[in-house]
Design a protein around this motif. Sequence first.
Motif, short mmCIF file in Angstrom:
data_model
loop_
_atom_site.label_atom_id
_atom_site.label_comp_id
_atom_site.label_asym_id
_atom_site.label_seq_id
_atom_site.Cartn_x
_atom_site.Cartn_y
_atom_site.Cartn_z
N ARG A 81 49.86 45.60 44.62
CA ARG A 81 51.46 45.80 44.19
C ARG A 81 51.97 44.76 45.08
O ARG A 81 53.08 44.13 44.60
CB ARG A 81 51.57 47.09 45.21
CG ARG A 81 53.27 47.42 44.96
CD ARG A 81 53.53 48.61 45.44
NE ARG A 81 52.80 49.28 46.43
CZ ARG A 81 52.86 50.33 47.39
NH1 ARG A 81 54.17 50.52 47.43
NH2 ARG A 81 52.10 50.88 47.91
N MET A 82 51.46 44.13 46.28
CA MET A 82 52.20 43.16 46.84
C MET A 82 52.03 41.67 46.17
O MET A 82 52.84 40.84 46.07
CB MET A 82 51.82 42.93 48.03
CG MET A 82 52.22 43.89 49.23
SD MET A 82 54.08 43.98 49.25
CE MET A 82 54.28 42.38 50.37
N THR A 83 50.79 41.68 45.37
CA THR A 83 50.58 40.30 44.79
C THR A 83 51.25 40.31 43.18
O THR A 83 51.12 39.46 42.59
CB THR A 83 48.88 40.10 44.58
OG1 THR A 83 48.28 41.23 43.95
CG2 THR A 83 48.56 39.87 46.10
N GLY A 84 51.31 41.64 42.73
CA GLY A 84 51.86 41.87 41.47
C GLY A 84 50.63 41.89 40.67
O GLY A 84 50.93 41.42 39.16
N ASP A 85 49.43 42.12 40.98
CA ASP A 85 48.22 42.03 39.90
C ASP A 85 48.35 43.64 39.07
O ASP A 85 47.95 44.50 39.47
CB ASP A 85 46.98 42.03 40.96
CG ASP A 85 45.68 41.93 39.76
OD1 ASP A 85 45.71 41.73 38.61
OD2 ASP A 85 44.90 41.78 40.60
N LYS A 86 49.06 43.44 37.89
CA LYS A 86 49.09 44.38 36.88
C LYS A 86 47.80 44.84 36.59
O LYS A 86 47.57 45.98 36.49
CB LYS A 86 50.14 44.05 35.92
CG LYS A 86 51.25 43.71 36.25
CD LYS A 86 52.20 43.41 35.07
CE LYS A 86 53.66 43.16 35.46
NZ LYS A 86 54.51 44.08 35.91
N MET A 89 46.33 47.16 39.35
CA MET A 89 47.11 48.51 39.55
C MET A 89 46.80 49.36 38.23
O MET A 89 46.67 50.49 38.51
CB MET A 89 48.57 48.14 39.56
CG MET A 89 49.11 47.35 40.76
SD MET A 89 50.91 47.36 40.88
CE MET A 89 51.33 46.07 39.80
#
Length: 122
Positions: A81-86, A89
């Motif tokens: 979530r913090m790195t934005g790794d879709k 997720m």
Amino acid sequence: MHVVGTQVIPEQGGRAGFTVEFVGEGGEVVSVSMRNDESRSLNRLNAVERAKAVMLELANADISTPEEGTKSEVKSHRSARMTGDKDEMERQLDEGLEDSFPASDPVSVTASTIPTDRAKKH
């Protein structure tokens, strides 16, 4: 850190363990990942208290800092979530959905058998 929320994330539906995330008012996130034992005594209800105990042990641990010029053995990583790794997720979401299936009654599709006036008008 002023905690404004906590999140308990089951690993493999809780069978493998849980990750507890403590969220601070400034956007800080502290994650504690705990593996379940053979008796599966770790559950959603006691995961937060166990995570607090783990952090308390860590706070009281005697951790020596590496000497200058030596490589540090401490490894850390940011959450998806913090790195934005879709992709990660989505993988975690799929895993959670699979582990919780079937969580509720299946969707039912019904057709109405109530006659309408359309047949009489023609």
